[in-house]
Each structure stands twice: as structure tokens, then as C-alpha cells.
Design an enzyme around this catalytic site. Structure first.
Site, PDB file in Angstrom:
ATOM      1  N   VAL A  14       0.853  -1.188   0.000  1.00  0.00           N
ATOM      2  CA  VAL A  14       0.000   0.000   0.000  1.00  0.00           C
ATOM      3  C   VAL A  14       0.890   1.239   0.000  1.00  0.00           C
ATOM      4  O   VAL A  14       1.843   1.317   0.776  1.00  0.00           O
ATOM      5  CB  VAL A  14      -0.930   0.048   1.231  1.00  0.00           C
ATOM      6  CG1 VAL A  14      -1.886   1.227   1.125  1.00  0.00           C
ATOM      7  CG2 VAL A  14      -1.712  -1.257   1.378  1.00  0.00           C
ATOM      8  N   ASN A  29      -2.284   4.191  -3.605  1.00  0.00           N
ATOM      9  CA  ASN A  29      -3.098   5.240  -2.996  1.00  0.00           C
ATOM     10  C   ASN A  29      -2.449   6.609  -3.036  1.00  0.00           C
ATOM     11  O   ASN A  29      -3.139   7.626  -3.149  1.00  0.00           O
ATOM     12  CB  ASN A  29      -3.387   4.860  -1.538  1.00  0.00           C
ATOM     13  CG  ASN A  29      -3.846   6.053  -0.724  1.00  0.00           C
ATOM     14  OD1 ASN A  29      -4.962   6.530  -0.874  1.00  0.00           O
ATOM     15  ND2 ASN A  29      -2.968   6.545   0.140  1.00  0.00           N
ATOM     16  N   SER A  64      -8.482   6.272  -7.565  1.00  0.00           N
ATOM     17  CA  SER A  64      -8.752   7.298  -8.564  1.00  0.00           C
ATOM     18  C   SER A  64      -9.468   8.485  -7.919  1.00  0.00           C
ATOM     19  O   SER A  64      -9.202   8.822  -6.752  1.00  0.00           O
ATOM     20  CB  SER A  64      -9.583   6.708  -9.705  1.00  0.00           C
ATOM     21  OG  SER A  64      -9.748   7.643 -10.745  1.00  0.00           O
ATOM     22  N   TYR A 117      -4.519  17.382 -11.643  1.00  0.00           N
ATOM     23  CA  TYR A 117      -4.981  16.266 -10.811  1.00  0.00           C
ATOM     24  C   TYR A 117      -6.000  15.415 -11.570  1.00  0.00           C
ATOM     25  O   TYR A 117      -5.886  14.186 -11.609  1.00  0.00           O
ATOM     26  CB  TYR A 117      -5.595  16.834  -9.534  1.00  0.00           C
ATOM     27  CG  TYR A 117      -6.153  15.799  -8.583  1.00  0.00           C
ATOM     28  CD1 TYR A 117      -5.307  15.090  -7.729  1.00  0.00           C
ATOM     29  CD2 TYR A 117      -7.524  15.550  -8.504  1.00  0.00           C
ATOM     30  CE1 TYR A 117      -5.814  14.152  -6.834  1.00  0.00           C
ATOM     31  CE2 TYR A 117      -8.032  14.615  -7.619  1.00  0.00           C
ATOM     32  CZ  TYR A 117      -7.177  13.918  -6.794  1.00  0.00           C
ATOM     33  OH  TYR A 117      -7.681  12.989  -5.914  1.00  0.00           O
ATOM     34  N   LYS A 141      -5.620  11.379 -12.790  1.00  0.00           N
ATOM     35  CA  LYS A 141      -6.516  10.313 -12.344  1.00  0.00           C
ATOM     36  C   LYS A 141      -7.220   9.646 -13.527  1.00  0.00           C
ATOM     37  O   LYS A 141      -7.472   8.434 -13.513  1.00  0.00           O
ATOM     38  CB  LYS A 141      -7.530  10.874 -11.350  1.00  0.00           C
ATOM     39  CG  LYS A 141      -6.918  11.337 -10.037  1.00  0.00           C
ATOM     40  CD  LYS A 141      -6.215  10.206  -9.290  1.00  0.00           C
ATOM     41  CE  LYS A 141      -5.730  10.627  -7.917  1.00  0.00           C
ATOM     42  NZ  LYS A 141      -5.121   9.535  -7.148  1.00  0.00           N
ATOM     43  N   VAL A 157     -13.663  12.613   0.743  1.00  0.00           N
ATOM     44  CA  VAL A 157     -13.314  12.065   2.057  1.00  0.00           C
ATOM     45  C   VAL A 157     -12.732  13.149   2.960  1.00  0.00           C
ATOM     46  O   VAL A 157     -12.011  14.047   2.509  1.00  0.00           O
ATOM     47  CB  VAL A 157     -12.313  10.905   1.898  1.00  0.00           C
ATOM     48  CG1 VAL A 157     -12.018  10.254   3.238  1.00  0.00           C
ATOM     49  CG2 VAL A 157     -12.857   9.873   0.902  1.00  0.00           C
ATOM     50  N   THR A 195     -10.201  14.317   4.721  1.00  0.00           N
ATOM     51  CA  THR A 195      -8.765  14.148   4.905  1.00  0.00           C
ATOM     52  C   THR A 195      -8.072  15.506   4.881  1.00  0.00           C
ATOM     53  O   THR A 195      -8.711  16.548   4.708  1.00  0.00           O
ATOM     54  CB  THR A 195      -8.175  13.274   3.785  1.00  0.00           C
ATOM     55  OG1 THR A 195      -8.340  13.962   2.530  1.00  0.00           O
ATOM     56  CG2 THR A 195      -8.857  11.922   3.720  1.00  0.00           C
TER      57      THR A 195
END
Length: 252
Positions: A7, A85, A136, A150, A154, A181, A183
Site C-alpha cells: 500500500v 493510494n 482514482s 490532478y 486520475k 473524504v 482528509t
């Protein structure tokens, strides 16, 4: 022996949640992770002991990637899955203010590092009929102002997943968007780079936080973790899907 999973970008956010979810879902899985910040990696090692191994380094560094893969392959004897990721959002700039060097740097991180990792791990994944999961973004097929670099990176991941799936029958590959999300990327949008977006788009992201509509990172992390542990279904091999697509309901 349980699944051996690589990961990237595991120091925080979705990547860290993926590691934690893998260990919660499986009692014998082993994870090899990479990130630039060593302190969070040490914390994961202290928590999970001999189930977690790491390399401190930049994913654009071929030597660091090779060290990560060699460690997993030599110490565990196999690699079952990869979850790519790690990624960055910046530069956030519209087409009238393009910094080409910044675009190239983003592509090195978001796309070419994934191509490199895929190339290095493919010989091992072929032996285990393994899986590669790309993280993605919804931005890959919809417009957010000033996210050109960006979004394009993706979209390239999505197409690369199709390429891997069609050109290497022994390995399955899937590109999955995690939704929006809660983050550090969202903090950066609200507090810093949002000024370079349209006021409407910036306000939308701020409203998502204020109205408590951002996803907890464990939600998409569960999907990525189960795909890595259980394997990508044949009927979605090579596709680009959202984490909440009905076809992935068994992984939620």
C-alpha cells in the site's frame, strides 16, 4: 500464510485507514507500506509489529519502490495485491496560469510512480494471480475548477487500469474513486488552494464540511481493503468505478 499487500501513501488519510482496515478484516495479512514521513510509519509498526513493514521514501524514487517490493517478495515469498493510494492535488491552477514543471511533478507522483510500481510488482503478481487497485477520483470524469493536472492524472490511471487488465490476463486491475473524504486534502482545499478555484467550487467544498457530508476515510478504505484481500471480481476487471457502485456492494 495470509495475503501480502503493498500500500502506498500510508502515513495518513485513506492510506493509513486502508492499512488499519486490512488488519481488522484479516488476522494473518501482512502489509508493506511506503510514505515520506517516518514518524507515522513507526507508529504503525509499533501497533502492528511483524504484520507491518515499511520503507520511508518518495514514491517517485525508483530505488525506494524497488526496496519496498524486494522486501515483500524476499521476506514473504510472494505479493498478492497492490493498492496504489499515494497522490497529490497541487498545482491547483486554471489553464491561463499553467506551471508546466508543477504539472510534470504531479504526474510523476500521481501517475508515473504507479506505472513504475505496477511494472516492478507485475512479475510477482502474475505468480499469485494478484490484484492491483488504483485510488482514482471523481475528478477523473467530472470538472472541478483549476484541478486540470490532478483530474488528468486520475483519468490516466483509469485508462491504465484498462490497459493492465487487457494485456496481462494473470492479474486483475481496477480503478476506484473514493468519494469526497474528510482528509488533509480537504483541509488544504478549504484553507489554501481553494482561493485558486471558482468561488462556487470553493464554497461547495466548504459546505460539505460544514454540513457534515464528507466521508470518513474508513468507508472507502473498507472497499479497497476487501478488494485487496478478496480479489477483484472478473466482471469489473479493468473498469473505473465509484467506491459505492452497486456492483461493489459486497466490498462495502
Amino acid at each position: 500464510m495470509g495475503k501480502v499487500i503493498i500500500v502506498t501513501g500510508v502515513s495518513r488519510g485513506i492510506g493509513k485507514s486502508i492499512v488499519e482496515r486490512i488488519f481488522k478484516l484479516s488476522s494473518d495479512a501482512i502489509v508493506y507500506g511506503i510514505a515520506r514521513s517516518e514518524a507515522p510509519l513507526k507508529a504503525l509498526k509499533e501497533t502492528y509489529g511483524d504484520r507491518f513493514f515499511y520503507v520511508t521514501g518518495d514514491i517517485t524514487d525508483q530505488v525506494a519502490l524497488q526496496k519496498l517490493v524486494d522486501g515483500a517478495a524476499k521476506e514473504q515469498g510472494k505479493i498478492d495485491s497492490v493498492v496504489a493510494n499515494a497522490g497529490v492535488l497541487e498545482p491547483v491552477q486554471d489553464v491561463n496560469h499553467i506551471d508546466i514543471d508543477a504539472w510534470k511533478k504531479l504526474f510523476d507522483i500521481n501517475f508515473f510512480s504507479v506505472v513504475s510500481l505496477t511494472s516492478i510488482t507485475l512479475p510477482y503478481l502474475k505468480k499469485t494471480n494478484g490484484n492491483i487497485v488504483f485510488v482514482s477520483s471523481d475528478a477523473s470524469d467530472m470538472h472541478f475548477s483549476s484541478w486540470g493536472a490532478y483530474s488528468a492524472s486520475k483519468a490516466c490511471l483509469n485508462r491504465f487500469a484498462m490497459t493492465v487488465a487487457n494485456e496481462e490476463p494473470a492479474v486483475k486491475c481496477l480503478s476506484v474513486a473514493p468519494g469526497i473524504v474528510d482528509t488533509s486534502m480537504q483541509v488544504n482545499i478549504r484553507e489554501n488552494v481553494g482561493k485558486d478555484m471558482t468561488s462556487e467550487d470553493h464554497a461547495m467544498f466548504k459546505d460539505l464540511k460544514e454540513s457534515n457530508k464528507l466521508l470518513d476515510s474508513n468507508v472507502p478504505a473498507t472497499v479497497y481493503s476487501k478488494l485487496a484481500l478478496n480479489g477483484i471480481p472478473v466482471d469489473v476487471n479493468g473498469k473505473y468505478l465509484s467506491f459505492d457502485d452497486p456492483i461493489l456492494k459486497e466490498f462495502a
